[in-house]
Design an enzyme around this catalytic site. Structure first.
Site, PDB file in Angstrom:
ATOM      1  CB  VAL A 105     108.292  28.191 -51.993  1.00  0.00           C
ATOM      2  CG1 VAL A 105     106.826  27.825 -51.779  1.00  0.00           C
ATOM      3  CG2 VAL A 105     109.198  27.044 -51.561  1.00  0.00           C
ATOM      4  CG  ASP A 193     117.413  34.024 -47.994  1.00  0.00           C
ATOM      5  OD1 ASP A 193     117.159  33.030 -47.294  1.00  0.00           O
ATOM      6  OD2 ASP A 193     117.028  35.180 -47.720  1.00  0.00           O
ATOM      7  CB  VAL A 194     116.138  31.565 -53.898  1.00  0.00           C
ATOM      8  CG1 VAL A 194     114.833  32.371 -53.796  1.00  0.00           C
ATOM      9  CG2 VAL A 194     116.388  31.104 -55.319  1.00  0.00           C
ATOM     10  CB  THR A 227     116.779  42.300 -34.805  1.00  0.00           C
ATOM     11  OG1 THR A 227     117.522  41.606 -35.824  1.00  0.00           O
ATOM     12  CG2 THR A 227     116.836  43.790 -35.081  1.00  0.00           C
ATOM     13  CD  GLU A 285     117.950  36.607 -39.666  1.00  0.00           C
ATOM     14  OE1 GLU A 285     118.330  36.387 -40.833  1.00  0.00           O
ATOM     15  OE2 GLU A 285     117.597  37.733 -39.260  1.00  0.00           O
TER      16      GLU A 285
HETATM   17  C1  4YA Z   1     117.078  41.192 -45.745  1.00  0.00           C
HETATM   18  O1  4YA Z   1     118.238  43.447 -42.894  1.00  0.00           O
HETATM   19  C2  4YA Z   1     116.337  41.746 -46.964  1.00  0.00           C
HETATM   20  O2  4YA Z   1     114.958  41.677 -46.771  1.00  0.00           O
HETATM   21  C3  4YA Z   1     116.743  43.200 -47.185  1.00  0.00           C
HETATM   22  O3  4YA Z   1     116.139  43.641 -48.389  1.00  0.00           O
HETATM   23  C4  4YA Z   1     118.248  43.334 -47.288  1.00  0.00           C
HETATM   24  O4  4YA Z   1     118.726  42.693 -48.457  1.00  0.00           O
HETATM   25  C5  4YA Z   1     118.901  42.733 -46.037  1.00  0.00           C
HETATM   26  O5  4YA Z   1     118.486  41.367 -45.857  1.00  0.00           O
HETATM   27  C6  4YA Z   1     120.410  42.767 -46.114  1.00  0.00           C
HETATM   28  O6  4YA Z   1     116.891  42.311 -38.338  1.00  0.00           O
HETATM   29  C7  4YA Z   1     119.952  48.462 -38.884  1.00  0.00           C
HETATM   30  C8  4YA Z   1     120.061  48.343 -40.383  1.00  0.00           C
HETATM   31  C9  4YA Z   1     119.728  46.969 -40.856  1.00  0.00           C
HETATM   32  C10 4YA Z   1     119.544  46.896 -42.339  1.00  0.00           C
HETATM   33  C11 4YA Z   1     119.441  45.479 -42.866  1.00  0.00           C
HETATM   34  C12 4YA Z   1     118.230  44.729 -42.348  1.00  0.00           C
HETATM   35  C13 4YA Z   1     117.206  42.604 -42.412  1.00  0.00           C
HETATM   36  O7  4YA Z   1     117.529  42.237 -41.078  1.00  0.00           O
HETATM   37  C14 4YA Z   1     116.586  41.361 -40.482  1.00  0.00           C
HETATM   38  C15 4YA Z   1     116.988  41.126 -39.045  1.00  0.00           C
HETATM   39  C16 4YA Z   1     116.499  40.084 -41.273  1.00  0.00           C
HETATM   40  O8  4YA Z   1     117.748  39.410 -41.240  1.00  0.00           O
HETATM   41  C17 4YA Z   1     116.125  40.382 -42.704  1.00  0.00           C
HETATM   42  O9  4YA Z   1     116.172  39.187 -43.447  1.00  0.00           O
HETATM   43  C18 4YA Z   1     117.081  41.385 -43.318  1.00  0.00           C
HETATM   44  O10 4YA Z   1     116.580  41.815 -44.593  1.00  0.00           O
HETATM   45  N1  UDP Z   2     111.014  31.900 -49.793  1.00  0.00           N
HETATM   46  C1  UDP Z   2     110.333  31.310 -50.851  1.00  0.00           C
HETATM   47  N2  UDP Z   2     109.042  31.683 -51.104  1.00  0.00           N
HETATM   48  C2  UDP Z   2     108.398  32.607 -50.363  1.00  0.00           C
HETATM   49  C3  UDP Z   2     109.097  33.211 -49.300  1.00  0.00           C
HETATM   50  C4  UDP Z   2     110.413  32.856 -49.053  1.00  0.00           C
HETATM   51  O1  UDP Z   2     110.887  30.482 -51.552  1.00  0.00           O
HETATM   52  O2  UDP Z   2     107.242  32.892 -50.656  1.00  0.00           O
HETATM   53  C5  UDP Z   2     112.379  31.467 -49.501  1.00  0.00           C
HETATM   54  C6  UDP Z   2     113.385  32.039 -50.506  1.00  0.00           C
HETATM   55  O3  UDP Z   2     114.446  31.137 -50.656  1.00  0.00           O
HETATM   56  C7  UDP Z   2     113.831  33.310 -49.813  1.00  0.00           C
HETATM   57  C8  UDP Z   2     113.898  32.839 -48.373  1.00  0.00           C
HETATM   58  O4  UDP Z   2     112.786  31.947 -48.229  1.00  0.00           O
HETATM   59  O5  UDP Z   2     115.065  33.794 -50.289  1.00  0.00           O
HETATM   60  C9  UDP Z   2     113.838  33.932 -47.312  1.00  0.00           C
HETATM   61  O6  UDP Z   2     112.823  34.874 -47.603  1.00  0.00           O
HETATM   62  P1  UDP Z   2     113.180  36.348 -48.072  1.00  0.00           P
HETATM   63  O7  UDP Z   2     114.324  36.293 -49.000  1.00  0.00           O
HETATM   64  O8  UDP Z   2     111.927  37.004 -48.547  1.00  0.00           O
HETATM   65  O9  UDP Z   2     113.633  37.019 -46.701  1.00  0.00           O
HETATM   66  P2  UDP Z   2     114.556  38.323 -46.567  1.00  0.00           P
HETATM   67  O10 UDP Z   2     115.926  37.930 -46.994  1.00  0.00           O
HETATM   68  O11 UDP Z   2     113.971  39.382 -47.456  1.00  0.00           O
HETATM   69  O12 UDP Z   2     114.437  38.659 -45.141  1.00  0.00           O
HETATM   70 MN    MN Z   3     116.409  36.922 -48.813  1.00  0.00          MN
END
Ligand code: 4YA
Ligand code: UDP
Ligand code: MN
Length: 334
Positions: A105, A193-194, A227, A285
Protein backbone atom coordinates in the site's frame (compact mmCIF):
# COMPACT_ATOMS: atom_id res chain seq x y z
CA UNK A 1 2.71 -81.38 62.11
CA UNK A 2 6.38 -81.25 63.01
CA UNK A 3 7.30 -82.75 59.61
CA UNK A 4 5.67 -79.80 57.75
CA UNK A 5 7.65 -77.17 59.67
CA UNK A 6 10.82 -79.03 58.77
CA UNK A 7 10.20 -78.29 55.01
CA UNK A 8 9.64 -74.56 55.56
CA UNK A 9 12.58 -72.26 54.57
CA UNK A 10 14.55 -70.88 57.48
CA UNK A 11 13.64 -67.36 58.81
CA UNK A 12 16.99 -66.01 57.58
CA UNK A 13 16.13 -67.22 54.09
CA UNK A 14 12.69 -65.55 54.17
CA UNK A 15 14.11 -62.26 55.43
CA UNK A 16 16.81 -62.44 52.74
CA UNK A 17 14.22 -63.07 50.06
CA UNK A 18 12.00 -60.18 51.21
CA UNK A 19 15.03 -57.89 51.26
CA UNK A 20 15.89 -58.88 47.70
CA UNK A 21 12.30 -58.14 46.63
CA UNK A 22 12.54 -54.73 48.25
CA UNK A 23 15.78 -53.94 46.40
CA UNK A 24 14.28 -54.96 43.05
CA UNK A 25 11.19 -52.82 43.72
CA UNK A 26 13.37 -49.90 44.74
CA UNK A 27 15.46 -50.20 41.57
CA UNK A 28 12.35 -50.16 39.38
CA UNK A 29 10.85 -47.17 41.18
CA UNK A 30 13.96 -45.05 41.53
CA UNK A 31 16.02 -45.67 38.41
CA UNK A 32 16.94 -41.98 38.37
CA UNK A 33 18.45 -42.19 41.84
CA UNK A 34 20.52 -45.16 40.83
CA UNK A 35 21.84 -43.26 37.86
CA UNK A 36 23.27 -40.87 40.44
CA UNK A 37 25.74 -43.64 41.26
CA UNK A 38 26.76 -43.51 37.64
CA UNK A 39 30.47 -43.10 38.44
CA UNK A 40 30.44 -46.79 39.32
CA UNK A 41 29.55 -47.76 35.76
CA UNK A 42 30.87 -45.99 32.64
CA UNK A 43 28.07 -47.39 30.47
CA UNK A 44 25.44 -45.97 32.80
CA UNK A 45 27.27 -42.68 32.73
CA UNK A 46 26.94 -42.56 28.95
CA UNK A 47 23.22 -43.31 29.09
CA UNK A 48 22.74 -40.64 31.67
CA UNK A 49 24.48 -38.02 29.56
CA UNK A 50 22.35 -38.95 26.58
CA UNK A 51 19.20 -38.62 28.66
CA UNK A 52 20.25 -35.19 29.86
CA UNK A 53 20.98 -34.16 26.28
CA UNK A 54 17.48 -35.24 25.20
CA UNK A 55 15.93 -33.37 28.10
CA UNK A 56 17.81 -30.22 27.13
CA UNK A 57 16.69 -30.54 23.53
CA UNK A 58 13.09 -31.10 24.58
CA UNK A 59 12.59 -28.57 27.32
CA UNK A 60 15.62 -26.28 27.29
CA UNK A 61 18.00 -25.43 30.08
CA UNK A 62 16.24 -22.17 30.80
CA UNK A 63 13.64 -19.88 29.34
CA UNK A 64 16.21 -17.77 27.55
CA UNK A 65 17.41 -20.64 25.39
CA UNK A 66 13.93 -22.06 24.84
CA UNK A 67 13.90 -20.88 21.24
CA UNK A 68 16.90 -23.04 20.35
CA UNK A 69 15.01 -26.26 21.12
CA UNK A 70 13.19 -28.44 18.64
CA UNK A 71 9.98 -28.65 20.70
CA UNK A 72 8.03 -26.10 22.72
CA UNK A 73 6.93 -26.96 26.30
CA UNK A 74 3.52 -27.85 24.78
CA UNK A 75 5.27 -30.13 22.28
CA UNK A 76 4.82 -28.13 19.09
CA UNK A 77 7.81 -28.59 16.75
CA UNK A 78 10.19 -25.69 16.20
CA UNK A 79 11.41 -25.86 12.62
CA UNK A 80 15.16 -25.48 12.42
CA UNK A 81 17.30 -26.52 9.47
CA UNK A 82 17.72 -30.30 9.50
CA UNK A 83 14.56 -31.13 11.46
CA UNK A 84 12.45 -32.14 8.44
CA UNK A 85 12.60 -34.38 5.39
CA UNK A 86 11.33 -32.29 2.49
CA UNK A 87 10.93 -35.24 0.09
CA UNK A 88 8.46 -36.95 2.41
CA UNK A 89 6.62 -33.70 3.15
CA UNK A 90 6.41 -32.66 -0.51
CA UNK A 91 4.74 -35.98 -1.34
CA UNK A 92 2.25 -35.55 1.51
CA UNK A 93 1.35 -32.07 0.24
CA UNK A 94 1.18 -32.81 -3.46
CA UNK A 95 -2.47 -31.67 -3.68
CA UNK A 96 -2.30 -28.95 -1.02
CA UNK A 97 -3.37 -25.45 -2.09
CA UNK A 98 -1.37 -22.66 -0.47
CA UNK A 99 -2.13 -18.93 -0.33
CA UNK A 100 0.42 -16.19 0.26
CA UNK A 101 -1.01 -12.80 1.22
CA UNK A 102 0.90 -9.57 1.08
CA UNK A 103 0.12 -5.83 1.23
CA UNK A 104 1.79 -3.20 -0.93
CA UNK A 105 0.00 0.00 0.00
CA UNK A 106 1.20 3.50 -0.92
CA UNK A 107 5.01 3.60 -1.13
CA UNK A 108 5.33 -0.07 -0.21
CA UNK A 109 4.22 -0.95 -3.74
CA UNK A 110 7.92 -0.71 -4.64
CA UNK A 111 8.69 -3.86 -2.64
CA UNK A 112 6.13 -6.00 -4.49
CA UNK A 113 8.09 -7.05 -7.57
CA UNK A 114 11.25 -8.26 -5.75
CA UNK A 115 9.04 -9.98 -3.17
CA UNK A 116 7.05 -11.87 -5.81
CA UNK A 117 10.07 -12.68 -7.96
CA UNK A 118 11.88 -14.16 -4.97
CA UNK A 119 8.74 -16.11 -4.01
CA UNK A 120 8.69 -17.64 -7.48
CA UNK A 121 12.22 -18.81 -6.86
CA UNK A 122 11.99 -20.12 -3.29
CA UNK A 123 8.42 -20.23 -1.95
CA UNK A 124 6.60 -23.57 -2.24
CA UNK A 125 8.25 -24.40 -5.55
CA UNK A 126 6.34 -27.14 -7.38
CA UNK A 127 3.15 -26.58 -5.35
CA UNK A 128 -0.20 -24.99 -6.02
CA UNK A 129 0.15 -21.35 -4.93
CA UNK A 130 -2.21 -18.35 -5.00
CA UNK A 131 -0.81 -14.90 -4.30
CA UNK A 132 -3.25 -12.49 -2.70
CA UNK A 133 -1.79 -9.06 -3.34
CA UNK A 134 -3.54 -6.10 -1.69
CA UNK A 135 -2.74 -2.63 -2.95
CA UNK A 136 -4.25 0.81 -3.42
CA UNK A 137 -2.88 1.04 -6.99
CA UNK A 138 -3.83 -2.19 -8.73
CA UNK A 139 -2.94 -0.74 -12.14
CA UNK A 140 0.59 0.16 -11.12
CA UNK A 141 1.57 -3.36 -10.10
CA UNK A 142 4.25 -4.87 -12.33
CA UNK A 143 3.54 -8.59 -12.50
CA UNK A 144 6.45 -11.02 -12.51
CA UNK A 145 6.50 -14.15 -14.64
CA UNK A 146 4.48 -16.72 -12.69
CA UNK A 147 5.11 -20.48 -13.01
CA UNK A 148 2.41 -22.92 -14.02
CA UNK A 149 0.12 -24.00 -11.18
CA UNK A 150 0.45 -20.61 -9.53
CA UNK A 151 -1.87 -17.61 -9.78
CA UNK A 152 -1.70 -13.95 -8.86
CA UNK A 153 -4.73 -12.04 -7.62
CA UNK A 154 -4.72 -8.27 -7.21
CA UNK A 155 -7.16 -6.69 -4.78
CA UNK A 156 -7.92 -3.05 -4.24
CA UNK A 157 -7.71 -1.69 -0.67
CA UNK A 158 -8.08 1.68 1.04
CA UNK A 159 -4.89 3.64 1.65
CA UNK A 160 -5.09 4.81 5.25
CA UNK A 161 -3.30 8.01 6.09
CA UNK A 162 -1.37 6.73 9.11
CA UNK A 163 0.97 3.77 8.61
CA UNK A 164 -0.34 2.33 11.88
CA UNK A 165 -3.80 2.13 10.34
CA UNK A 166 -2.41 0.54 7.16
CA UNK A 167 -0.76 -2.27 9.11
CA UNK A 168 -3.75 -2.82 11.40
CA UNK A 169 -6.26 -2.83 8.54
CA UNK A 170 -4.61 -6.04 7.33
CA UNK A 171 -6.51 -7.84 10.12
CA UNK A 172 -9.88 -6.54 8.92
CA UNK A 173 -9.25 -7.33 5.25
CA UNK A 174 -7.84 -10.77 5.92
CA UNK A 175 -10.76 -11.59 8.24
CA UNK A 176 -13.16 -10.97 5.36
CA UNK A 177 -11.07 -12.88 2.81
CA UNK A 178 -10.42 -15.85 5.11
CA UNK A 179 -14.13 -16.08 5.74
CA UNK A 180 -15.59 -15.77 2.26
CA UNK A 181 -13.19 -16.24 -0.58
CA UNK A 182 -10.20 -18.21 0.65
CA UNK A 183 -12.00 -21.34 1.93
CA UNK A 184 -13.01 -22.10 -1.68
CA UNK A 185 -9.54 -21.50 -3.09
CA UNK A 186 -6.87 -22.61 -0.62
CA UNK A 187 -6.19 -24.96 2.31
CA UNK A 188 -3.46 -22.94 4.06
CA UNK A 189 -2.76 -19.22 4.18
CA UNK A 190 0.68 -17.71 4.81
CA UNK A 191 0.78 -13.98 5.64
CA UNK A 192 3.90 -11.92 5.06
CA UNK A 193 5.27 -8.38 5.13
CA UNK A 194 6.19 -7.08 1.70
CA UNK A 195 9.52 -5.45 2.69
CA UNK A 196 11.15 -8.87 2.53
CA UNK A 197 12.69 -11.26 0.01
CA UNK A 198 12.88 -15.04 -0.06
CA UNK A 199 16.53 -15.96 -0.10
CA UNK A 200 16.49 -19.75 0.37
CA UNK A 201 14.02 -22.66 0.45
CA UNK A 202 10.68 -22.00 2.17
CA UNK A 203 8.41 -24.98 1.58
CA UNK A 204 5.63 -27.15 2.95
CA UNK A 205 7.59 -27.74 6.17
CA UNK A 206 6.08 -24.44 7.35
CA UNK A 207 2.48 -25.63 6.98
CA UNK A 208 0.43 -26.46 10.07
CA UNK A 209 -2.86 -25.63 11.77
CA UNK A 210 -1.55 -22.46 13.40
CA UNK A 211 2.03 -21.42 12.68
CA UNK A 212 4.08 -18.50 14.03
CA UNK A 213 7.73 -17.49 13.72
CA UNK A 214 10.28 -16.64 16.42
CA UNK A 215 11.01 -12.91 16.18
CA UNK A 216 14.65 -12.53 15.07
CA UNK A 217 15.24 -9.69 17.52
CA UNK A 218 13.98 -11.56 20.59
CA UNK A 219 14.61 -15.27 20.19
CA UNK A 220 17.41 -15.18 22.78
CA UNK A 221 15.71 -12.71 25.16
CA UNK A 222 14.19 -13.39 28.53
CA UNK A 223 10.35 -13.15 28.33
CA UNK A 224 10.58 -10.04 30.50
CA UNK A 225 12.26 -8.31 27.55
CA UNK A 226 9.49 -9.13 25.06
CA UNK A 227 7.74 -6.03 23.73
CA UNK A 228 4.20 -7.21 24.51
CA UNK A 229 1.44 -4.70 25.24
CA UNK A 230 1.66 -4.22 29.02
CA UNK A 231 -1.18 -1.77 29.65
CA UNK A 232 -4.16 -3.64 31.13
CA UNK A 233 -6.74 -1.44 29.38
CA UNK A 234 -5.66 -2.69 25.95
CA UNK A 235 -7.27 -5.83 24.50
CA UNK A 236 -3.73 -6.94 23.61
CA UNK A 237 -2.59 -6.88 27.26
CA UNK A 238 -0.20 -9.60 28.41
CA UNK A 239 0.73 -9.47 32.12
CA UNK A 240 4.37 -9.59 33.19
CA UNK A 241 5.47 -13.15 33.87
CA UNK A 242 3.34 -14.55 31.06
CA UNK A 243 4.10 -15.33 27.42
CA UNK A 244 6.06 -18.07 25.71
CA UNK A 245 7.80 -16.39 22.77
CA UNK A 246 7.62 -13.07 20.93
CA UNK A 247 6.06 -13.56 17.51
CA UNK A 248 6.33 -11.08 14.62
CA UNK A 249 3.41 -10.02 12.42
CA UNK A 250 5.70 -10.25 9.40
CA UNK A 251 5.38 -14.04 8.88
CA UNK A 252 2.74 -16.46 10.16
CA UNK A 253 0.13 -18.79 8.76
CA UNK A 254 -2.10 -21.77 9.17
CA UNK A 255 -5.22 -23.56 7.98
CA UNK A 256 -7.68 -21.03 6.57
CA UNK A 257 -10.24 -21.52 9.37
CA UNK A 258 -7.58 -21.10 12.08
CA UNK A 259 -6.20 -17.98 10.43
CA UNK A 260 -9.74 -16.63 10.12
CA UNK A 261 -10.20 -17.02 13.89
CA UNK A 262 -6.88 -15.30 14.58
CA UNK A 263 -7.64 -12.37 12.26
CA UNK A 264 -11.15 -11.96 13.64
CA UNK A 265 -9.88 -11.89 17.24
CA UNK A 266 -7.18 -9.34 16.39
CA UNK A 267 -9.57 -7.18 14.38
CA UNK A 268 -12.04 -7.17 17.30
CA UNK A 269 -9.25 -6.32 19.75
CA UNK A 270 -8.14 -3.42 17.57
CA UNK A 271 -11.73 -2.10 17.35
CA UNK A 272 -12.16 -2.40 21.11
CA UNK A 273 -8.90 -0.49 21.67
CA UNK A 274 -10.07 2.19 19.24
CA UNK A 275 -13.23 2.69 21.31
CA UNK A 276 -11.08 3.01 24.42
CA UNK A 277 -8.78 5.46 22.64
CA UNK A 278 -5.72 3.27 22.95
CA UNK A 279 -3.43 1.76 20.31
CA UNK A 280 -1.34 -1.27 21.19
CA UNK A 281 2.43 -0.69 21.31
CA UNK A 282 3.12 -2.77 18.18
CA UNK A 283 -0.34 -2.44 16.61
CA UNK A 284 -1.69 -5.72 15.18
CA UNK A 285 1.48 -7.58 16.22
CA UNK A 286 0.57 -7.01 19.89
CA UNK A 287 -2.89 -8.48 19.30
CA UNK A 288 -1.41 -11.47 17.46
CA UNK A 289 0.89 -12.13 20.44
CA UNK A 290 -2.04 -11.97 22.84
CA UNK A 291 -4.06 -14.40 20.69
CA UNK A 292 -1.15 -16.84 20.42
CA UNK A 293 -0.63 -16.84 24.19
CA UNK A 294 -4.10 -18.33 24.68
CA UNK A 295 -4.23 -20.25 21.39
CA UNK A 296 -0.82 -21.90 21.20
CA UNK A 297 0.72 -22.31 17.76
CA UNK A 298 0.87 -25.94 16.64
CA UNK A 299 4.16 -25.27 14.87
CA UNK A 300 6.84 -22.62 15.28
CA UNK A 301 9.37 -21.47 12.71
CA UNK A 302 12.93 -20.60 13.72
CA UNK A 303 14.26 -17.14 12.80
CA UNK A 304 15.64 -18.73 9.61
CA UNK A 305 12.18 -17.83 8.35
CA UNK A 306 12.44 -14.15 9.28
CA UNK A 307 15.89 -12.72 9.44
CA UNK A 308 17.58 -9.37 9.10
CA UNK A 309 21.31 -9.30 8.31
CA UNK A 310 21.72 -6.27 10.59
CA UNK A 311 20.90 -8.36 13.67
CA UNK A 312 23.38 -10.01 16.08
CA UNK A 313 23.44 -13.77 16.86
CA UNK A 314 23.54 -14.67 13.18
CA UNK A 315 25.72 -17.69 14.07
CA UNK A 316 22.51 -19.54 15.00
CA UNK A 317 20.99 -18.90 11.58
CA UNK A 318 22.55 -21.24 9.04
CA UNK A 319 19.93 -20.69 6.33
CA UNK A 320 18.56 -17.20 5.88
CA UNK A 321 15.37 -18.12 4.13
CA UNK A 322 13.32 -14.91 4.35
CA UNK A 323 15.26 -11.68 4.67
CA UNK A 324 14.29 -8.11 5.54
CA UNK A 325 14.97 -5.52 2.83
CA UNK A 326 16.55 -2.51 4.48
CA UNK A 327 14.47 0.62 4.16
CA UNK A 328 14.33 4.18 5.33
CA UNK A 329 11.39 3.85 7.71
CA UNK A 330 10.54 7.57 7.70
CA UNK A 331 10.72 7.89 3.94
CA UNK A 332 8.52 4.89 3.05
CA UNK A 333 5.91 5.57 5.71
CA UNK A 334 5.26 9.14 4.55
C1 4YA B 1 11.22 -4.78 11.95
O1 4YA B 1 12.59 -5.43 15.45
C2 4YA B 1 11.88 -3.78 11.00
O2 4YA B 1 11.30 -2.52 11.12
C3 4YA B 1 13.37 -3.68 11.32
O3 4YA B 1 13.97 -2.86 10.35
C4 4YA B 1 14.02 -5.05 11.31
O4 4YA B 1 14.02 -5.59 10.00
C5 4YA B 1 13.28 -5.98 12.28
O5 4YA B 1 11.88 -6.04 11.95
C6 4YA B 1 13.83 -7.38 12.26
O6 4YA B 1 9.57 -4.97 19.26
C7 4YA B 1 16.17 -5.85 21.04
C8 4YA B 1 16.62 -5.84 19.60
C9 4YA B 1 15.47 -5.92 18.66
C10 4YA B 1 15.86 -5.62 17.24
C11 4YA B 1 14.77 -5.92 16.24
C12 4YA B 1 13.53 -5.07 16.42
C13 4YA B 1 11.35 -4.77 15.57
O7 4YA B 1 10.67 -5.32 16.69
C14 4YA B 1 9.38 -4.77 16.91
C15 4YA B 1 8.81 -5.37 18.18
C16 4YA B 1 8.51 -5.02 15.71
O8 4YA B 1 8.32 -6.41 15.53
C17 4YA B 1 9.14 -4.43 14.48
O9 4YA B 1 8.36 -4.78 13.36
C18 4YA B 1 10.55 -4.95 14.29
O10 4YA B 1 11.20 -4.22 13.24
N1 UDP C 1 2.46 -1.61 4.69
C1 UDP C 1 2.08 -1.05 3.48
N2 UDP C 1 2.07 0.31 3.34
C2 UDP C 1 2.41 1.14 4.35
C3 UDP C 1 2.81 0.57 5.58
C4 UDP C 1 2.84 -0.81 5.71
O1 UDP C 1 1.78 -1.77 2.54
O2 UDP C 1 2.38 2.35 4.15
C5 UDP C 1 2.43 -3.06 4.84
C6 UDP C 1 3.61 -3.73 4.13
O3 UDP C 1 3.23 -5.00 3.70
C7 UDP C 1 4.64 -3.82 5.25
C8 UDP C 1 3.75 -4.17 6.42
O4 UDP C 1 2.55 -3.42 6.21
O5 UDP C 1 5.64 -4.78 5.01
C9 UDP C 1 4.32 -3.87 7.81
O6 UDP C 1 4.91 -2.59 7.85
P1 UDP C 1 6.48 -2.41 7.95
O7 UDP C 1 7.14 -3.42 7.09
O8 UDP C 1 6.81 -0.97 7.71
O9 UDP C 1 6.75 -2.76 9.48
P2 UDP C 1 8.15 -3.23 10.10
O10 UDP C 1 8.41 -4.60 9.59
O11 UDP C 1 9.20 -2.25 9.63
O12 UDP C 1 7.91 -3.15 11.54
MN1 MN D 1 8.31 -5.20 7.54
Amino acid sequence: MKERWKNMPSPTYIVGFLFLLFIVGFCIQYTDLLILFKQLNPKLDENYKELEHCKTLLYGENKKKRALNVLTPWLAPIIWNGTFNITVLDAQHKDTRIGLSVFGVKKYIRFLLPFLESAERYFMVGHNVTYYVFTDKVNDVVKPKIAEGRTLQLHDVTADKRWQDVVMRRMEILTAFAKERMPKEIDYLVCADVDMVFNDHVGVEILGDLVATLHPGFFLSEPEGFTYERRPISAAYIPHGQGDFYYPAAFYGGKVDEIYKLHLACHKGIEEDRKNKIEAIWQEESHINRYLLYNKPTKILSPEYLWDNNLPSGEYIKRRRFLAVHKNHQEVRN
